[in-house]
Structures are given as C-alpha cells and as structure tokens.
Scaffold this motif. Structure first.
Motif, PDB file in Angstrom:
ATOM      1  N   PRO A 109       0.736  -1.157   0.080  1.00 48.98           N
ATOM      2  CA  PRO A 109      -0.057  -0.129  -0.132  1.00 48.98           C
ATOM      3  C   PRO A 109       0.786   1.369  -0.050  1.00 48.98           C
ATOM      4  CG  PRO A 109      -0.819  -1.548   1.605  1.00 48.98           C
ATOM      5  CD  PRO A 109       0.385  -2.255   1.120  1.00 48.98           C
ATOM      6  N   LEU A 110       2.158   1.425   0.923  1.00 48.35           N
ATOM      7  CA  LEU A 110       2.673   2.442   0.999  1.00 48.35           C
ATOM      8  C   LEU A 110       3.564   2.719  -0.428  1.00 48.35           C
ATOM      9  CD1 LEU A 110       3.768   4.959   2.402  1.00 48.35           C
ATOM     10  CD2 LEU A 110       5.456   3.369   3.427  1.00 48.35           C
ATOM     11  N   LEU A 111       3.980   1.600  -1.004  1.00 44.45           N
ATOM     12  CA  LEU A 111       4.701   1.713  -2.223  1.00 44.45           C
ATOM     13  C   LEU A 111       3.643   2.030  -3.307  1.00 44.45           C
ATOM     14  CD1 LEU A 111       7.361   1.103  -3.271  1.00 44.45           C
ATOM     15  CD2 LEU A 111       6.637  -1.324  -4.150  1.00 44.45           C
ATOM     16  N   LEU A 112       2.714   1.752  -3.309  1.00 39.98           N
ATOM     17  CA  LEU A 112       1.491   2.350  -4.573  1.00 39.98           C
ATOM     18  C   LEU A 112       1.416   3.846  -4.289  1.00 39.98           C
ATOM     19  CD1 LEU A 112      -0.843  -0.878  -4.337  1.00 39.98           C
ATOM     20  CD2 LEU A 112       0.770  -0.196  -6.211  1.00 39.98           C
ATOM     21  N   VAL A 113       1.089   3.977  -3.015  1.00 40.97           N
ATOM     22  CA  VAL A 113       0.982   5.548  -2.898  1.00 40.97           C
ATOM     23  C   VAL A 113       2.166   6.292  -3.199  1.00 40.97           C
ATOM     24  CG1 VAL A 113       0.731   7.412  -1.217  1.00 40.97           C
ATOM     25  CG2 VAL A 113      -0.562   5.299  -0.851  1.00 40.97           C
ATOM     26  N   ALA A 114       3.440   6.004  -2.927  1.00 44.39           N
ATOM     27  CA  ALA A 114       4.614   6.552  -3.249  1.00 44.39           C
ATOM     28  C   ALA A 114       4.873   6.785  -4.888  1.00 44.39           C
ATOM     29  CB  ALA A 114       5.800   6.039  -2.727  1.00 44.39           C
ATOM     30  N   ALA A 115       4.435   5.399  -5.448  1.00 46.95           N
ATOM     31  CA  ALA A 115       4.545   5.215  -6.730  1.00 46.95           C
ATOM     32  C   ALA A 115       3.772   6.413  -7.485  1.00 46.95           C
ATOM     33  CB  ALA A 115       4.139   3.953  -7.567  1.00 46.95           C
ATOM     34  N   PHE A 116       2.353   6.345  -7.023  1.00 48.90           N
ATOM     35  CA  PHE A 116       1.397   7.307  -7.552  1.00 48.90           C
ATOM     36  C   PHE A 116       1.909   8.529  -7.810  1.00 48.90           C
ATOM     37  CE2 PHE A 116      -2.301  10.211  -7.600  1.00 48.90           C
ATOM     38  CZ  PHE A 116      -3.033   9.848  -8.821  1.00 48.90           C
ATOM     39  N   ALA A 117       2.396   9.117  -6.641  1.00 46.13           N
ATOM     40  CA  ALA A 117       2.699  10.663  -6.385  1.00 46.13           C
ATOM     41  C   ALA A 117       3.870  10.936  -7.298  1.00 46.13           C
ATOM     42  CB  ALA A 117       3.131  10.778  -4.766  1.00 46.13           C
ATOM     43  N   ILE A 118       4.968   9.870  -7.431  1.00 39.56           N
ATOM     44  CA  ILE A 118       5.962  10.061  -8.220  1.00 39.56           C
ATOM     45  C   ILE A 118       5.703  10.378  -9.629  1.00 39.56           C
ATOM     46  CG2 ILE A 118       8.119   8.929  -9.030  1.00 39.56           C
ATOM     47  CD1 ILE A 118       8.556   7.682  -6.395  1.00 39.56           C
TER      48      ILE A 118
END
Length: 432
Positions: A109-118
C-alpha cells in the motif's frame, strides 16, 4: 549601421547546458527508479505478476489524470519552476521509501501511494521540459537541441537501469531508491542555475478558464493531421509497450533467472542503441526524408522486440542476444522519438507548446496504466512467453498508423507552425 552580433551557438549557451545537465540527471534518476520500484515489489515484498502490473499502472495513471492540467499550467508558468518543484518532490518520495523500509513500515500500500505521487511529479516535469526547449533555443537549433536532449536520455537508459540493478544487488532494493533521490536533487540544483528570464506566453487581460485552455489544446491536436497521427501512433505503441515491459521484467528475473545487476545491464543496452539513433537522426531525414525514416524506423523497432519471446537458455548467450535486440530497438525508437518531437515543435505555436505536449501524452501515454494491467493479467494467466509475443505483435499497430498518415509523406523539410489567426498546418507546412 553596425551589424547584429552573431547568434550564440547551442553548446556555448550556458542556460542550455544547465537545462541539458539537469534533464540528464533527472532522466537517469527516472530510469533507475523504473527498475528499482518493481524490484522493490518483486524482491523485498515478493510481488507476483498481477501486483507488478498494478504497481506500474498506479505509477502511470497520473499521465491519464493530470497530463491535460499539466499542459495548461506549463503554458502559464515558467518551465524551470515546474521542473525544479517536480524534481524536489520525487527526491523526497524516494527518500521516504528508504526510510519506511529501515523502520519496517514498507508494504505494497505504501509503495503504491509513493509510486502514484512520483508519477504525478513526472507528468509535470516531462511536459515542462519538452515545452522549455522551444522557449530557450531558436527554431534552427531545434533538431540539434532535441538530439542533445535525446542523447542524454539515452545516457539515462544506459546508466539508470544499470545503476538501479547494481545497487539492488549490492545493497537492497529499498536502499537503491536513494540513488534516484540524489539524482533528482542534482537535477533541481542544475535547473535553478538557468539565468535567462523565460518568456511566459500571455493570456490577455482576462485569462481564460483552465477548461477552455484544455479544450483549445485538444482541438488543435485533433485539427492537425500531423499531430493527430503522432497521438494515435503513440496510443497504440504505449499501450502495447507498457504491457510488454510489465511481463519483460518478470521474464528476465523468473524465466531466464537473471540476477538484478544483469537485468539492469540488459535493459541498459537500449541506451547505446539510443545514442546511435540520436546520431542517425541528424542526417537520415535530410537524405531520405522525414516520412520514410520515421515509418521504417518504427517498423524495425517493433520487429526487434518480436524476437524477445524466442530467447531461451541460460548463461552468456541469451544475455548477449537480448542486449543486441535492445540496441536495435533503442536506435530505431530514438529516431522515431526525435523526428516526432521536432515535427510537433515545428507545427505548434510557442503559446501552445505545453498543451500540445500534454494532449499527446494524454492520448498516447495515458493508455499505459491499462497496458500495464493487461500485461500483468496476461502474464499471470497466459504465461510470460505468450504474453510477450502478443504485446510485441500489438506494437505493429504504431508503424501502421504512421504509414497511413500524412507523416509518411513528409519530405526533407519541416512543416511550419501557423501564425496567430491562421489555420492548422498540414505536413507540408500549408494551412488546411
């Protein structure tokens, strides 16, 4: 009457060198991140093909959601400001991934959020850097400037995946994210050093609404035969290429059982090919015409990727074969990238550069999330080799669109952007 001073040569222009250096560092960071983030999911979080497809789709979704808005903002703001803010944002997010891993908080979940923001910051950076070139250099320098920037992107394709893969092998996938963060920071510092006061296209005393400006960009692209063909060809290519790359990474790691450093080396082989493509793009269109070179290069690039599913075995031979395929693909793709970029810049007025780039990204690259999801689904249910073949065959739609468009008839000269109040130019520079 004294004569005007001679124009500054491109590489003597300090501001262009700053743009080139910053864009190079940013591209290396971006390409390293494209290897690191999926490897974080595969190596650190034991993700499957469907989860990798979701991760790539989430990172690419901002192209569909924010490209048109980014185009309006870039046409209103100074491109340097947009690029610096995007670099700072991506550096902070990648550093946060490493920190969360150290604290034991990293999960999908945290990796997905960071990937979206990047992905959001990447959308704004890409639109801004494409638009900045027209505001910074003369029209007669566009081909040379585009070749220089695409050459730096080629260097990024060499250094980025190799750096990301090597750091994942030597350290850890999450720690390797810090390398991309540092490169984005270097890019921000370089771009801040541009001194020239950038002219921002005016919007009159009463600026139009964002929705109206977005519609104007869509109409301009739809009304130009050249730009419309670029958008449609890009849509076909980006969808199938996103599907292919989602499966390709898993194919290298799980079918051929290549270690992270070798995966980076294989992917980095596109870089030398892209350097070769940058060199070829400077002379081939003047000799054979833009249209012939564009269509034939796109077709040859797709044929090269169709060979990937046939690669078998282990050891040095399949690695060298994959690297050879990627060199050919990189060279031909680079020629296509440069020609389409130059044509787009030539037929677009300065005041609309941001919106045209954003519209084409929206139409083409906006399909990448769906392509990634499709690739993940096919890889999970059909197997990796059949999925690679389906995606590679689908890529043939892109050169077919180009061959049937007015771009195929482009000669040795570029079309001309319309003056205010004129119609949309056709491929030969005449108004419709």
């Amino acid at each position: 009457m004294p004569s005007a001073p001679p124009p500054v040569r491109l590489w003597h222009d300090r501001d262009f060198r700053k743009l080139w250096a910053g864009q190079t560092a940013s591209q290396v960071g971006e390409h390293a991140g494209r290897v690191v983030l999926p490897l974080v999911a595969v190596v650190a979080l034991d993700a499957g093909a469907d989860q990798v497809g979701v991760l790539r789709a989430v990172e690419q979704a901002p192209i569909l959601l924010f490209s048109l808005l980014a185009g309006v903002w870039v046409d209103r703001w100074r491109t340097r400001t947009v690029m610096v803010l995007a670099d700072v944002g991506r550096a902070a997010l990648l550093a946060a991934i490493t920190l969360s891993a150290v604290l034991g908080l990293l999960g999908m979940p945290l990796l997905l959020v960071a990937a979206f923001a990047i992905g959001v910051f990447t959308v704004f950076f890409d639109v801004a850097y494409h638009a900045s070139l027209v505001r910074l250099v003369r029209r007669d320098q566009l081909m040379q400037a585009n070749s220089a920037l695409e050459s730096s992107r080629s260097a990024a394709q060499i250094g980025g995946p190799a750096l990301g893969g090597a750091l994942v092998s030597l350290l850890s996938a999450s720690t390797a994210a810090l390398a991309s963060a540092a490169l984005f920071a270097v890019s921000a510092l370089s771009l801040r050093g541009i001194r020239r006061r950038e002219p921002v296209p005016g919007h009159g005393e009463h600026p139009t609404r964002i929705r109206r400006e977005i519609v104007d960009g869509l109409r301009f692209v739809a009304g130009s035969p050249s730009l419309r063909a670029v958008g449609l060809a890009s849509a076909a290519y980006q969808f199938c290429f996103a599907a292919l790359m989602t499966v390709y990474l898993l194919f290298l790691v799980r079918t051929l059982e290549l270690p992270g450093a070798v995966v980076g080396l294989v992917l980095a082989a596109m870089g030398p090919g892209a350097v070769l493509g940058s060199l070829l793009s400077a002379g081939l269109p003047r000799r054979f015409g833009y249209g012939v070179v564009l269509v034939s290069s796109a077709a040859l690039a797709d044929v090269a990727l169709m060979c990937v599913p046939a690669v078998r075995g282990s050891g040095l031979a399949p690695v060298l074969l994959l690297m050879g395929i990627n060199v050919v693909f990189g060279a031909c793709s680079q020629v296509v990238n440069i020609i389409t970029a130059v044509v787009r810049q030539a037929v677009t007025p300065v005041r609309m550069q941001g919106r045209v780039v954003a519209t084409i990204n929206f139409v083409g690259m906006g399909l990448m999330p769906f392509g990634s999801l499709c690739g993940g689904y096919l890889g999970e249910h059909w197997g990796l080799r059949p999925s690679l073949l389906v995606a590679a065959v689908g890529l043939a739609l892109s050169p077919l669109v180009l061959a049937l468009s007015p771009l195929a008839r482009l000669g040795r000269s570029l079309p001309v952007a319309p003056e205010p109040g004129q119609g949309v130019p056709g491929p030969g520079g005449r108004n419709r």
